[in-house]
Design an enzyme around this catalytic site. Structure first.
Site, PDB file in Angstrom:
ATOM      1  N   HIS A 509       0.784  -1.521  -0.011  1.00  0.00           N
ATOM      2  CA  HIS A 509      -0.340  -0.116  -0.129  1.00  0.00           C
ATOM      3  C   HIS A 509       0.715   1.733   0.060  1.00  0.00           C
ATOM      4  CE1 HIS A 509      -2.928   2.606   2.105  1.00  0.00           C
ATOM      5  NE2 HIS A 509      -2.741   2.478   0.819  1.00  0.00           N
ATOM      6  N   HIS A 514       1.328   4.812  -2.547  1.00  0.00           N
ATOM      7  CA  HIS A 514       1.463   6.440  -2.113  1.00  0.00           C
ATOM      8  C   HIS A 514       2.701   6.921  -2.985  1.00  0.00           C
ATOM      9  CE1 HIS A 514      -2.658   7.287  -0.425  1.00  0.00           C
ATOM     10  NE2 HIS A 514      -2.477   5.683  -0.458  1.00  0.00           N
ATOM     11  N   HIS A 700      -4.167   0.788  -6.621  1.00  0.00           N
ATOM     12  CA  HIS A 700      -4.120   1.242  -5.264  1.00  0.00           C
ATOM     13  C   HIS A 700      -5.600   0.421  -4.109  1.00  0.00           C
ATOM     14  CE1 HIS A 700      -5.792   4.383  -2.147  1.00  0.00           C
ATOM     15  NE2 HIS A 700      -4.489   4.372  -1.710  1.00  0.00           N
ATOM     16  N   ASN A 704      -5.971  -0.487  -1.344  1.00  0.00           N
ATOM     17  CA  ASN A 704      -6.507   0.436  -0.376  1.00  0.00           C
ATOM     18  C   ASN A 704      -8.644  -0.096   0.305  1.00  0.00           C
ATOM     19  OD1 ASN A 704      -6.313   2.569   0.704  1.00  0.00           O
ATOM     20  ND2 ASN A 704      -8.180   3.157   0.449  1.00  0.00           N
ATOM     21  N   ILE A 848      -6.661   8.748  -0.873  1.00  0.00           N
ATOM     22  CA  ILE A 848      -6.420   8.543   0.335  1.00  0.00           C
ATOM     23  C   ILE A 848      -5.448   7.397   1.286  1.00  0.00           C
ATOM     24  CG2 ILE A 848      -8.090   6.477   0.426  1.00  0.00           C
ATOM     25  CD1 ILE A 848     -10.191   8.289   2.278  1.00  0.00           C
TER      26      ILE A 848
END
Ligand SMILES: *[C@@H]1O[C@H](CO)[C@@H](O)[C@H](O)[C@H]1NC(C)=O
Ligand SMILES: *[C@@H]1O[C@H](CO)[C@@H](O)[C@H](O)[C@H]1NC(C)=O
Ligand SMILES: CC(=O)N[C@H]1CO[C@H](CO)[C@@H](O)[C@@H]1O
Ligand SMILES: [Fe+2]
Length: 848
Positions: A509, A514, A700, A704, A848
């Protein structure tokens, strides 16, 4: 002299600040009228006679002011207001290609669009702006916006070129000084702001990035002063100022609904929940006694202790942000939503079937691989770590191979492994010196005739007590259902789940989506003009990433932050992610390449996507390949429209600078890697863009939004273990015989971390109300070019078809891995979603 009527849509700052957006809009809109805001059109085709020397610039028209507020245009979202502007226009101007805006008002506004209704001989002209415009004194130069037509650098109308170049210069900044709220500068920095060495030596953290010991992707530069104790590290902002952390202005959540909930939510977790939960757990430091006890978290029954939070609830002070994820009544009894994994069946998570299924269709479906040799081996350096090869023997597994010998199962490609050995072993000694006690693990699985996986054996390993170079000390566990053996097996699976949850959060993750995405965004904004077609292609996939990452540095991944509190590597968490970044290879992030490298697929030109899967019902891969292919054909259609031959790629200086900078600066610690694609052909461009879009959107989403559905129930995916496996003939072993559940709960994540972890992933698993999904565009006029618009429509249609197929597959009982015993259908790659905690939806970006 003619007049062209334009319509400006903007949002005033104060309308974004208030929670209640229905507050009177009318009262305040007049403030921008009069002489406060002026606009000047710039001709794309006619030079400015007054311009002296240097390059020619387009003729600049007379300033026009915002006029009255237009209420009649319908589809304005809340908070937006629309103004009329009348521009003087003469033949010479021809088509405007850009405009200048000057804000003489005392506060900033968010400029969305300018539409010219009817440019003579041309018709409507759109300018998509989406940018904060601050009072003029904040800028060295006037703000320039361009029309929505895409141009390669060489094809830019001559009189717009210097505007295009100057804008990029501004965005690159001068590399010095502290950046302020209104700045728009995109620049690079190391992750040197995670620790706080001025506070305490324990709060210092290594600088990540810029060294071969701790390589890391770059983050956006903020330019705060260095700490006193260590000039190489940047000082931190106090917690209460977290929302002020610098990101280039237009990267800040500017969308008008309440998507700020995330940042606010994170701050409230730290401000309220951390002390509350701590108090709660300190006042009753008991363990959860039973699984029923844990169910109270979801069924209403854990009571907040007296404290500031409860006071606020009693006094009815709105805690909007907290309410988003924690339902409380006036007496302070709180509950979390029930996670999907226990909605239908409270104990299915404990089965071997569900344990294995989640490796194919859970929140971390990206680690499992084909076992190619038996016993499994290690790649760790023998000089340093001794013999780290597996101690698993064929007799451990053969009883469960349905009559096959190990070699036969290997040849038949029916053995798989979840391998968390090499990545964790080097850190075990340090981690075990904290209060956490964890193992490196290897889990072997067997592919059964019905297409499901069955775990065969788990190996748990520690470094040799007398020295790393003496190799691993390992124990091997095999499945058992009943008695103390059953309890031991249950614990063995929990240690694996702990490893997997840490690797998931830190690597799958945080690092692999990110962190790696941010340098692409920085480099693109510095090197690709907003007029560049590739900028237009990628822009939706940039949304909010720099912002959420900046908040993460402030609250989540910082020394002592929520992540260190809730995942087992504690203060080594980020350091570990830096060491594992050494294994990151950009081209391998392409889904088909990844599947082949993990042995989960083989190339097969007869199959629909050129691949055939070894486990046909591997939901992440099946849905993933559909999405991958849809993205790829969209990118292909788009890129081939603008680039008709490879020379155009080689001669595109913005594209070349982007790619060079991304490799040499953004991912600068890997600049010498031979695997970087060059940017020499259309095909390379397509591969690069497809992979980037895949990472930022679908990859993602896959790792996520399943966090809460699967890990919101901590026993299913504990993040910490606190004791080692009980050894026979010890009091702990006796206790395990007597009360296996209690020992299980005493071993996994303790109460405080569990509550905190649940709150965190609940927040992170939500979609905000204004999310934009793959295949959607916020602004239909994002480009003027018709063919790309058609291709984009095709992409949207394709995604709709994929949705239907996913639903059909989830209803197909033959596909046992899609729903599993816990009855959670695999929807993590289902393209769209509603607001909230839905376990589906692929937003365009890592937001997020
Ligand atoms: C681990 O196994 C590999 C493959 O069988 C072998 O080449 C290597 O020597 C083994 N390592 C040690 C330290 O025994
Ligand atoms: C979402 O992703 C697609 C795929 O590239 C993109 O073309 C589309 O414009 C995006 N949506 C938004 C927010 O613009
Ligand atoms: C069982 C085991 O290996 N425990 C070790 C965990 O780490 C601490 C600190 O290095 C050692 O003292 C333990 O022996
Ligand atoms: Fe995320």
């Amino acid at each position: 002299m003619k007049t062209i009527i334009g319509r400006v849509v903007l949002i005033k700052k104060n309308l974004l600040d208030v929670i209640d957006l229905s507050a009177s809009v009318l009262d305040r809109v007049h403030e921008l009228l009069g002489k406060n805001v002026s606009l000047q059109l710039i001709s794309a085709h006619h030079p400015n006679h007054q311009s002296s020397g240097g390059s020619l610039r387009g003729k600049v028209g007379k300033p026009a002011m915002l006029e009255d507020w237009i209420t009649t245009f319908a589809p304005l979202t809340v908070g937006e207001s629309s103004y009329k502007v009348s521009f003087e226009w003469d033949e010479e101007m021809q088509v405007p290609g850009a405009f200048l805006v000057q804000n003489n008002h005392h506060s900033e506004f968010y400029l969305k669009t300018l539409t010219l209704e009817d440019v003579p001989g041309h018709g409507q002209v759109h300018f998509v702006c989406n940018s904060w415009v601050y009072p003029a004194k904040r800028y060295k130069k006037g703000r320039v916006f361009f029309t929505n037509k895409a141009y390669l650098p060489d094809e830019t109308p001559e009189f717009l070129r210097s505007y295009r170049e100057e804008e990029l210069e501004l965005l690159r900044g001068d590399g010095i000084g502290m950046l302020e709220e209104w700045d728009r500068v995109y620049d690079y920095a190391y992750y040197n702001d995670l620790g706080d060495p001025d506070k305490d030596i324990d709060d210092a953290r290594p600088v990540l990035g810029g060294s071969s010991e701790y390589p890391y992707p770059r983050r956006g530069r903020t330019g705060r002063p260095p700490t006193k104790s260590d000039p190489r590290t940047e000082s931190r902002l106090p917690l209460v100022k977290s929302l002020d952390i610098y990101v280039p202005r237009d990267e800040r959540f500017g969308h008008l609904k309440l998507s700020d909930f995330l940042a606010n939510g994170l701050v409230s977790i730290v401000q309220f929940l951390v002390p509350e939960f701590k108090a709660l757990c300190d006042s009753s430091p008991d363990e959860f006694d039973s699984f029923q006890d844990i169910m109270k978290l979801y069924e209403g029954g854990f009571k907040l202790p007296d404290g500031p939070l409860l006071d606020r609830i009693r006094q009815n002070i709105p805690l909007e942000m907290l309410k988003v994820f924690l339902e409380t009544d006036s007496s302070g009894v709180a509950k979390f939503p029930t996670p999907d994994v226990i909605k239908e069946d409270k104990s299915a998570w404990r089965t071997d079937e569900e344990f294995a299924k989640e490796m194919l269709a859970g929140v971390n479906p990206v680690k499992i691989r084909l076992l190619k040799e038996f016993p499994p081996t290690s790649k760790l350096d023998v000089e340093v770590y001794g013999n780290q090869n597996s101690s698993i023997k064929s007799h451990h597994v053969e009883k469960n191979l349905n009559g096959l010998k190990v070699d036969e199962a290997l040849v038949a490609k029916r053995l798989f492994i979840l391998d968390h050995h090499d990545s964790l072993m080097p850190y075990l000694r340090r981690i075990n010196a904290t209060t956490n006690k964890i193992y490196a693990s290897r889990t072997l699985l067997f592919l059964q005739n019905d297409g499901t996986l069955k775990p065969l054996v788990i190996e748990l390993s520690l470094p040799h007590p007398e020295g790393d170079n003496l190799g691993a000390v390992s124990n091997v566990y095999t499945p058992a259902e009943y008695g103390v053996e059953g309890a031991v097996w249950q614990l063995a699976k929990a240690y694996v789940a702990v490893d997997d949850s840490g690797i998931h959060q830190l690597i799958s993750h945080w690092l692999n989506t990110h962190a790696v995405v941010e340098p692409f965004i920085i480099a693109a904004n510095r090197q690709l003009s907003v007029l560049h077609p590739i900028y237009k292609l990628l822009y939706p996939h940039f949304r909010d990433t720099m912002n959420i990452n900046a908040f993460a540095r402030q609250i989540l991944i910082n020394g002592g932050g929520i992540l260190e509190k809730t995942v087992f590597p504690e203060k080594y968490s980020m350091e570990l992610s830096s060491v594992l970044y050494k294994n990151w290879v950009f081209p391998d992030q392409a889904l088909p390449v990844d599947l082949v490298k993990r042995g989960m697929a083989v190339e097969d030109s007869d199959s629909p996507h050129g691949l055939s899967l070894l486990i046909e019902d591997y939901p992440y891969a099946v849905d993933g390949m559909e999405i991958w292919s849809a993205i790829k054909s969209w990118v292909e259609d788009y890129c081939r429209f603008y680039y008709t031959n490879d020379d155009m790629i080689k001669n595109d200086k913005e594209l070349q600078s982007w790619w060079k900078e991304l490799r040499e600066e953004g991912h600068g610690d890997k600049k010498h890697e031979a695997w970087w694609p060059e940017m020499n052909s259309c095909q390379e461009l397509i591969d690069i863009c497809t992979t980037f879009i895949w990472i930022a959107s679908a990859l993602h989403a896959a790792v996520n939004y399943g966090q809460y559905p699967y890990a919101g129930y901590a026993p299913n995916r504990p993040t910490i273990s606190r004791r080692f496996m009980p050894e026979p003939d010890t009091p702990e072993y006796e206790e395990l015989k007597e009360n296996p559940d209690k020992v299980f709960l005493k071993t996994i994540t303790p109460q405080f971390q569990m509550l905190l972890g649940i709150a965190l992933i609940e927040l992170l698993s939500r979609h905000s109300s204004d999310e934009v999904y793959l295949g959607q565009r916020e602004c239909p006029e994002w480009t003027l070019d018709a063919e790309p618009l058609n291709a984009f429509q095709k992409f949207g249609t394709k995604l709709k078809e994929i949705e239907e197929r996913i639903v059909a597959m989830n209803n197909d009982e033959k596909l046992k891995n899609r729903v599993g015993l816990a009855k959670v259908p695999y929807t993590l790659l289902y393209p769209t979603s509603e607001e909230g905690l839905t376990g589906k939806g692929i937003p365009n970006s890592t937001a997020i």
